[in-house]
Design a protein around this motif. Sequence first.
Motif, mmCIF file in Angstrom:
data_model
loop_
_atom_site.group_PDB
_atom_site.id
_atom_site.type_symbol
_atom_site.label_atom_id
_atom_site.label_comp_id
_atom_site.label_asym_id
_atom_site.label_seq_id
_atom_site.Cartn_x
_atom_site.Cartn_y
_atom_site.Cartn_z
ATOM 1 N N ALA A 1 0.827 -1.210 0.000
ATOM 2 C CA ALA A 1 0.000 0.000 0.000
ATOM 3 C C ALA A 1 0.862 1.262 0.000
ATOM 4 O O ALA A 1 0.550 2.244 -0.695
ATOM 5 C CB ALA A 1 -0.928 -0.018 1.208
ATOM 6 N N LEU A 2 1.958 1.240 0.773
ATOM 7 C CA LEU A 2 2.831 2.411 0.797
ATOM 8 C C LEU A 2 3.484 2.659 -0.551
ATOM 9 O O LEU A 2 3.594 3.808 -1.013
ATOM 10 C CB LEU A 2 3.897 2.232 1.885
ATOM 11 C CG LEU A 2 3.400 2.255 3.336
ATOM 12 C CD1 LEU A 2 4.549 1.981 4.294
ATOM 13 C CD2 LEU A 2 2.740 3.604 3.659
ATOM 14 N N VAL A 3 3.929 1.581 -1.182
ATOM 15 C CA VAL A 3 4.551 1.736 -2.506
ATOM 16 C C VAL A 3 3.541 2.268 -3.516
ATOM 17 O O VAL A 3 3.840 3.171 -4.320
ATOM 18 C CB VAL A 3 5.148 0.390 -2.961
ATOM 19 C CG1 VAL A 3 5.598 0.460 -4.410
ATOM 20 C CG2 VAL A 3 6.318 -0.006 -2.072
ATOM 21 N N LEU A 4 2.321 1.704 -3.490
ATOM 22 C CA LEU A 4 1.292 2.182 -4.416
ATOM 23 C C LEU A 4 0.940 3.640 -4.153
ATOM 24 O O LEU A 4 0.778 4.433 -5.095
ATOM 25 C CB LEU A 4 0.046 1.301 -4.294
ATOM 26 C CG LEU A 4 0.164 -0.139 -4.813
ATOM 27 C CD1 LEU A 4 -1.103 -0.910 -4.515
ATOM 28 C CD2 LEU A 4 0.443 -0.140 -6.310
ATOM 29 N N ARG A 5 0.821 4.003 -2.895
ATOM 30 C CA ARG A 5 0.413 5.373 -2.569
ATOM 31 C C ARG A 5 1.485 6.392 -2.934
ATOM 32 O O ARG A 5 1.188 7.492 -3.411
ATOM 33 C CB ARG A 5 0.081 5.479 -1.077
ATOM 34 C CG ARG A 5 -0.405 6.857 -0.663
ATOM 35 C CD ARG A 5 -0.715 6.914 0.810
ATOM 36 N NE ARG A 5 -1.118 8.258 1.214
ATOM 37 C CZ ARG A 5 -2.355 8.721 1.137
ATOM 38 N NH1 ARG A 5 -3.325 7.937 0.676
ATOM 39 N NH2 ARG A 5 -2.642 9.957 1.514
ATOM 40 N N ASN A 6 2.733 6.051 -2.742
ATOM 41 C CA ASN A 6 3.800 7.023 -2.963
ATOM 42 C C ASN A 6 4.246 7.100 -4.416
ATOM 43 O O ASN A 6 4.747 8.162 -4.851
ATOM 44 C CB ASN A 6 5.008 6.686 -2.082
ATOM 45 C CG ASN A 6 4.716 6.877 -0.607
ATOM 46 O OD1 ASN A 6 3.906 7.728 -0.238
ATOM 47 N ND2 ASN A 6 5.363 6.081 0.232
ATOM 48 N N TYR A 7 4.090 5.993 -5.179
ATOM 49 C CA TYR A 7 4.668 5.970 -6.522
ATOM 50 C C TYR A 7 3.673 5.632 -7.631
ATOM 51 O O TYR A 7 3.997 5.869 -8.801
ATOM 52 C CB TYR A 7 5.819 4.954 -6.575
ATOM 53 C CG TYR A 7 6.919 5.269 -5.606
ATOM 54 C CD1 TYR A 7 7.865 6.257 -5.873
ATOM 55 C CD2 TYR A 7 7.020 4.578 -4.408
ATOM 56 C CE1 TYR A 7 8.872 6.550 -4.976
ATOM 57 C CE2 TYR A 7 8.044 4.870 -3.501
ATOM 58 C CZ TYR A 7 8.961 5.846 -3.798
ATOM 59 O OH TYR A 7 9.958 6.138 -2.903
ATOM 60 N N VAL A 8 2.500 5.109 -7.306
ATOM 61 C CA VAL A 8 1.588 4.650 -8.361
ATOM 62 C C VAL A 8 0.294 5.438 -8.343
ATOM 63 O O VAL A 8 0.009 6.231 -9.248
ATOM 64 C CB VAL A 8 1.318 3.139 -8.227
ATOM 65 C CG1 VAL A 8 0.399 2.666 -9.346
ATOM 66 C CG2 VAL A 8 2.625 2.363 -8.261
ATOM 67 N N VAL A 9 -0.518 5.239 -7.354
ATOM 68 C CA VAL A 9 -1.818 5.896 -7.270
ATOM 69 C C VAL A 9 -2.128 6.174 -5.803
ATOM 70 O O VAL A 9 -1.718 5.407 -4.926
ATOM 71 C CB VAL A 9 -2.917 5.022 -7.922
ATOM 72 C CG1 VAL A 9 -3.086 3.713 -7.191
ATOM 73 C CG2 VAL A 9 -4.236 5.772 -8.019
ATOM 74 N N ASP B 1 -3.276 9.621 -10.400
ATOM 75 C CA ASP B 1 -2.251 8.825 -11.089
ATOM 76 C C ASP B 1 -0.917 9.552 -10.983
ATOM 77 O O ASP B 1 -0.788 10.693 -11.432
ATOM 78 C CB ASP B 1 -2.663 8.634 -12.552
ATOM 79 C CG ASP B 1 -1.596 7.913 -13.345
ATOM 80 O OD1 ASP B 1 -0.729 7.271 -12.731
ATOM 81 O OD2 ASP B 1 -1.638 8.015 -14.600
ATOM 82 N N LYS B 2 0.098 8.875 -10.411
ATOM 83 C CA LYS B 2 1.407 9.482 -10.219
ATOM 84 C C LYS B 2 2.450 9.018 -11.223
ATOM 85 O O LYS B 2 3.608 9.460 -11.151
ATOM 86 C CB LYS B 2 1.909 9.176 -8.804
ATOM 87 C CG LYS B 2 1.061 9.767 -7.702
ATOM 88 C CD LYS B 2 1.683 9.509 -6.348
ATOM 89 C CE LYS B 2 0.883 10.176 -5.230
ATOM 90 N NZ LYS B 2 1.500 9.966 -3.913
ATOM 91 N N ILE C 1 3.610 19.489 -9.105
ATOM 92 C CA ILE C 1 2.464 18.662 -9.506
ATOM 93 C C ILE C 1 2.656 17.240 -8.988
ATOM 94 O O ILE C 1 3.707 16.614 -9.209
ATOM 95 C CB ILE C 1 2.294 18.675 -11.030
ATOM 96 C CG1 ILE C 1 1.970 20.090 -11.497
ATOM 97 C CG2 ILE C 1 1.205 17.708 -11.456
ATOM 98 C CD1 ILE C 1 1.835 20.224 -13.006
ATOM 99 N N VAL C 2 1.632 16.727 -8.312
ATOM 100 C CA VAL C 2 1.676 15.370 -7.763
ATOM 101 C C VAL C 2 1.226 14.345 -8.796
ATOM 102 O O VAL C 2 1.853 13.302 -8.976
ATOM 103 C CB VAL C 2 0.811 15.275 -6.493
ATOM 104 C CG1 VAL C 2 0.783 13.845 -5.973
ATOM 105 C CG2 VAL C 2 1.335 16.222 -5.431
ATOM 106 N N GLY C 3 0.108 14.621 -9.473
ATOM 107 C CA GLY C 3 -0.382 13.668 -10.459
ATOM 108 C C GLY C 3 -1.680 14.133 -11.074
ATOM 109 O O GLY C 3 -2.175 15.245 -10.830
ATOM 110 N N HIS C 4 -2.241 13.235 -11.876
ATOM 111 C CA HIS C 4 -3.452 13.514 -12.641
ATOM 112 C C HIS C 4 -4.643 12.860 -11.944
ATOM 113 O O HIS C 4 -4.634 11.645 -11.681
ATOM 114 C CB HIS C 4 -3.304 12.957 -14.064
ATOM 115 C CG HIS C 4 -4.527 13.095 -14.887
ATOM 116 N ND1 HIS C 4 -4.891 12.161 -15.831
ATOM 117 C CD2 HIS C 4 -5.495 14.054 -14.906
ATOM 118 C CE1 HIS C 4 -6.020 12.542 -16.408
ATOM 119 N NE2 HIS C 4 -6.408 13.690 -15.860
#
Length: 329
Positions: free
Chosen positions: A166-174, A202-203, A312-315
Motif C-alpha cells: 500500500a505504501l509503494v502504491l500510494r507514494n509511486y503509483v496511485v 495517477d502518479k 504537480i503530484v499527479g493527474h
Amino acid sequence: MTPSPNPASRTGVRGWSRRRAASDDDEGPFFPPEPVPAALDEAPRRDRPAPRPRPASSDDLPAQAAPAQQRSQQQRPQHQRPRPRPGPVPGPDRQQTDTDDDAGHRRPDISRYLAAEEPKQKPAHAKEPAHAKEKKPSWLSRLRDSRGARRVTKLVITLVVAVLAALVLRNYVVAPYYIPSASMEPTLKGGGGGPDDRILVDKISYRIHDPHEGDIVVFNRPDTWKIDDKTLVKRIIGLPGDIVTLRNGLVYVNGLRLTEDYVNKACGPTPTKPLTKTSKWTVPMDDYFVMGDNRCNSDDSRMFGPIPGSKIVGHAFLRVWPLSRFGTP
C-alpha cells in the motif's frame, strides 16, 4: 541229401551261406541258426538296472563309495554340481551340542532371553543426576513450535506485505485524495456543502509525458501561495510558453478563445475576471497556469501566478466517492 533252406529266413539268419557250404562237404548233423535282429550292425541290448537313489550326503555312503561320488561331482560342470548343505562348522574340537539339530543346523540360544528380567523402576523420590536431566524447552521455542504461533506469524507477514504494498502504491503509483474546498465545483464538490468527493490520482503518467491542457491536477502549495490548504486541485489552462489573456470575462490562450463548458454556470456569462491588476501572463518554461472551475470562488494563478511543474503530484483520473458520482471527473 542237403535240405533246401527256407527262402524267408535268408535275410534273418546269420552265417547261413557259410554253414550251407560246410554241409556240402560234411554230411554231419544240421543245427538251426540263432535268430538275430533285423539290423546286423546293432548289438543285442541288455536290460539296465534301475538307478539307485542318491544318498543325502557323503556321510551316509560307505567309506569306499564316498570318494567315487566326490570324483563324479568334481567332473560335473559348475552349474550342475549340488549345492553344499549347511552343517556344523568344521573343526577338530567341534561336537554336536544341544543347540544343533540332527542335520547339523545351529539353533538359536534363547536361554539368555528367558533368563532376562524386566528393568526395575526407580522410586519416585529417587533423584536423577544433574547430567541426566533433560533441558525443558524455553517458552520462546514452545511458542515457535505451536500451531497458533505459526498462524500468527503468517498473519503478521501478510499484514506487513500488504502495508508495504500500500505504501509503494500510494507514494509511486496511485493515491486517494479528497477535495478540500469548493473551488472546483460543479466538477468536484467539497468544502462542507455535502459529502466531499474522493478522487484517485495517477502518479506515473506524468513521469512518462508532460501534462496536457485541460487536465485536472493535484499539486502541493507553492511557497508564494498564501493559502491554508497544503494540497490543491485545479485545472491546467496554460502550458509552458503560452500567453494567457483575460478579456471581458473570457479566457484567451495564444490569442484563441477557450470554450469552457466545465465552468460553474452560477458565475454568470463572463465568469473569469482578473483578481489583481494583471490580466495577461506569459507562462515560464516548466511552469503551468491553473484555475478552478468555480471562477467566482477560486484563488488560483490569477492571484499567485503560474505554478512550477515540480509541484504537480499527479493527474486526477477517477472519482470514487460518493458512489452516486462514481466516474471520471
